[in-house]
Design a protein around this motif. Structure first.
Motif, mmCIF file in Angstrom:
data_model
loop_
_atom_site.group_PDB
_atom_site.id
_atom_site.type_symbol
_atom_site.label_atom_id
_atom_site.label_comp_id
_atom_site.label_asym_id
_atom_site.label_seq_id
_atom_site.Cartn_x
_atom_site.Cartn_y
_atom_site.Cartn_z
ATOM 1 N N ASP A 167 0.854 -1.191 0.000
ATOM 2 C CA ASP A 167 0.000 0.000 0.000
ATOM 3 C C ASP A 167 0.887 1.237 0.000
ATOM 4 N N ILE A 168 0.509 2.237 -0.788
ATOM 5 C CA ILE A 168 1.184 3.533 -0.773
ATOM 6 C C ILE A 168 0.324 4.462 0.071
ATOM 7 N N ASN A 169 0.861 4.888 1.203
ATOM 8 C CA ASN A 169 0.103 5.710 2.153
ATOM 9 C C ASN A 169 0.715 7.096 2.261
ATOM 10 N N LEU A 170 -0.140 8.104 2.287
ATOM 11 C CA LEU A 170 0.284 9.477 2.565
ATOM 12 C C LEU A 170 -0.166 9.819 3.973
ATOM 13 N N TYR A 171 0.809 10.193 4.799
ATOM 14 C CA TYR A 171 0.538 10.547 6.188
ATOM 15 C C TYR A 171 0.572 12.059 6.371
ATOM 16 N N LYS A 172 -0.349 12.545 7.177
ATOM 17 C CA LYS A 172 -0.244 13.900 7.749
ATOM 18 C C LYS A 172 -0.072 13.705 9.242
ATOM 19 N N ASP A 173 1.100 14.070 9.717
ATOM 20 C CA ASP A 173 1.482 13.762 11.094
ATOM 21 C C ASP A 173 1.424 12.237 11.284
ATOM 22 N N THR A 174 0.472 11.730 12.073
ATOM 23 C CA THR A 174 0.410 10.281 12.300
ATOM 24 C C THR A 174 -0.831 9.646 11.672
ATOM 25 N N THR A 175 -1.566 10.399 10.863
ATOM 26 C CA THR A 175 -2.825 9.919 10.293
ATOM 27 C C THR A 175 -2.679 9.706 8.787
ATOM 28 N N ILE A 176 -3.156 8.556 8.286
ATOM 29 C CA ILE A 176 -3.175 8.298 6.847
ATOM 30 C C ILE A 176 -4.321 9.097 6.234
ATOM 31 N N ILE A 177 -3.994 9.941 5.249
ATOM 32 C CA ILE A 177 -5.026 10.761 4.604
ATOM 33 C C ILE A 177 -5.305 10.319 3.165
ATOM 34 N N ASN A 178 -4.461 9.439 2.629
ATOM 35 C CA ASN A 178 -4.713 8.916 1.281
ATOM 36 C C ASN A 178 -3.919 7.626 1.114
ATOM 37 N N THR A 179 -4.478 6.685 0.367
ATOM 38 C CA THR A 179 -3.779 5.421 0.131
ATOM 39 C C THR A 179 -4.163 4.868 -1.238
ATOM 40 N N GLN A 180 -3.218 4.173 -1.858
ATOM 41 C CA GLN A 180 -3.469 3.497 -3.127
ATOM 42 C C GLN A 180 -2.395 2.436 -3.326
ATOM 43 N N SER A 197 -2.000 22.535 8.117
ATOM 44 C CA SER A 197 -0.636 22.652 8.640
ATOM 45 C C SER A 197 -0.215 21.320 9.259
ATOM 46 N N GLY A 198 1.024 20.920 8.993
ATOM 47 C CA GLY A 198 1.521 19.674 9.582
ATOM 48 C C GLY A 198 2.665 19.093 8.793
ATOM 49 N N ASP A 199 3.112 17.916 9.221
ATOM 50 C CA ASP A 199 4.206 17.196 8.569
ATOM 51 C C ASP A 199 3.624 16.097 7.682
ATOM 52 N N TYR A 200 4.113 16.049 6.440
ATOM 53 C CA TYR A 200 3.616 15.086 5.464
ATOM 54 C C TYR A 200 4.754 14.148 5.051
ATOM 55 N N ARG A 201 4.402 12.858 4.893
ATOM 56 C CA ARG A 201 5.388 11.869 4.437
ATOM 57 C C ARG A 201 4.660 10.741 3.708
ATOM 58 N N VAL A 211 8.912 1.235 3.650
ATOM 59 C CA VAL A 211 9.926 2.245 3.391
ATOM 60 C C VAL A 211 9.222 3.592 3.449
ATOM 61 N N THR A 212 9.917 4.593 4.019
ATOM 62 C CA THR A 212 9.311 5.898 4.256
ATOM 63 C C THR A 212 10.112 6.985 3.555
ATOM 64 N N SER A 213 9.414 7.965 3.034
ATOM 65 C CA SER A 213 10.053 9.077 2.329
ATOM 66 C C SER A 213 10.564 10.118 3.317
#
Length: 400
Positions: A167-180, A197-201, A211-213
């Motif tokens: 799964d490819i997950n986009l996190y904002k802080d500690t929450t997944i906001i999008n996945t594919q 506002s926040g940290d995205y990875r 693996v994390t960006s």
């Protein structure tokens, strides 16, 4: 309540199955992580408790059975092509150490009870080896961290492979906001707000690994600024207030100015000009409201109308004190220099007089009994001072 016919039918089926199904084999599917140990167990139910089955294991590839091992009563053989990582425990458990992703597939267990008829049964299972690999790390990028609209966050692909598919997950802080399931992943913020506002990875992951960006930070906040304005204003003169050192994100802002409670519809920039009242003592109240999508910041300024500007008076007084200070310093330095020059002149004059006196006394002492002349005295090498003596005998009177 069962009828007699039901009871007879049940007994008939039990006897039939007891006679014609001598052995029952079941094998459950197995999921393991790559590199770990896989254990596939063949569940055998024999017709008689004393029967010892011959258990045979196969690797089923393209509908063809490839022999792995044969075992009975704890004795048997694993084929050479499998012996490095495959073994059999208690006849009924096939053990695969350090599983490879290539081990995934279909396996068959066959049990043969000698003397029972029918004596053979078999079953198949699926072995799934889960893995995760990433040749290159994935990266995250944002098209702009200061724009107010259509902010696009993108997860760019590295070389990501796995089973199950990561799964490819986009996190904002500690929450997944999008996945594919595929890269690249894109996420759009149509209109930014304070909640964005926040940290995205980005993260690619499955049950085996991840693996994390890198991380990007979006920081949105309402305007922060300072203003410059005069302390007072002369009657009828033009005053100006300026908004300076503005810190804001997103950068797009609007300005609303008002004076004495009335909004100026034409004032929409970072500066505001107005004409002061002709009445001394009037206090003008000017307000400015600076707004972006996150919020507004307001400030109120009060400027009094007076005959003389406080800022000009302060400037004049300050310049006066600076002039007095510079004049005093200059006078002091000049006095020091004058005293040094005066002392040096007096010292040189005293030294010259002393040398003249010493030269003359030497001349008088040496010239007794001799006819010294003025030229004799004038050419004394060791002296630099001269005495006005008339040429002739020392007994003659000389002019001094």
């Amino acid at each position: 309540m069962l009828s007699k016919q039901d009871i007879y039918l049940h007994l008939f089926l039990l006897c039939f199955l007891r006679k014609y199904v001598a052995v029952t084999v079941t094998v459950d599917d197995v999921d393991v992580a790559e590199g770990s140990e896989a254990r596939i167990t063949c569940n055998i139910v024999p017709a008689s408790s004393g029967a010892v089955p011959v258990v045979t294991w196969y690797n089923v590839t393209n509908a063809a059975n490839d022999l792995i091992a044969n075992y009975q009563g704890g004795f048997g053989l694993v084929e050479p092509g499998y012996s490095e990582r495959f073994s059999v425990e208690n006849d009924i458990t096939l053990v695969i150490t350090n599983t490879h992703r290539s081990d995934s597939g279909t396996y068959q267990c066959s049990a043969n009870l000698v003397g029972d008829s029918p004596s053979v049964d078999d079953d198949i299972c699926t072995l799934t080896v889960n893995y995760f690999s990433s040749g290159n790390v994935i990266t995250i990028n944002v098209n702009s961290n200061t724009t107010a609209y259509n902010v696009i966050i993108t997860c760019f692909p590295g070389t990501v492979d796995g089973n199950p598919v990561p799964d490819i997950n986009l996190y904002k802080d500690t929450t997944i906001i999008n996945t594919q399931k595929t890269l690249p992943l894109t996420y759009t913020i149509a209109t930014v707000s304070d909640d964005d506002s926040g940290d995205y990875r980005c993260e690619a992951s499955n049950s085996v690994g991840s693996v994390t960006s890198n991380t990007i930070t979006l920081d949105y906040y309402k305007p922060r600024y300072e203003t410059t304005e005069p302390d007072t204003l002369k009657p009828g003169k033009i005053g100006m207030i300026a908004v300076e050192n503005v810190e804001v994100n997103p950068e797009r802002v609007t300005y609303i100015w008002s004076i004495d409670g009335v909004v100026d519809p034409n004032a929409n920039s970072a500066s505001f000009t107005f004409t002061g009242s002709m009445v001394v003592g009037t206090v003008h109240t000017i307000s400015v409201n600076v707004t972006n999508l996150i919020g507004s910041t307001s400030k109120t300024i009060r400027i009094a109308v007076s005959e003389r500007s406080n800022s000009n008076t302060g400037l004049i007084i300050g310049m006066l004190f600076v002039g007095i200070f510079i004049g005093a310093v200059g006078l002091y330095i000049g006095q020091i220099i004058h005293n040094k020059i005066r002392k040096k002149s007096l010292s040189e004059k005293q030294n010259t007089d002393k040398r003249k006196q010493d030269t003359y006394m030497d001349y008088v002492g040496e010239s007794r009994g001799q006819n010294q002349t003025y030229q004799d005295l004038q050419h004394r090498v060791e002296e630099s001072a001269y005495v006005n003596v008339k040429a002739g005998n020392k007994n003659k009177k000389g002019k001094m």
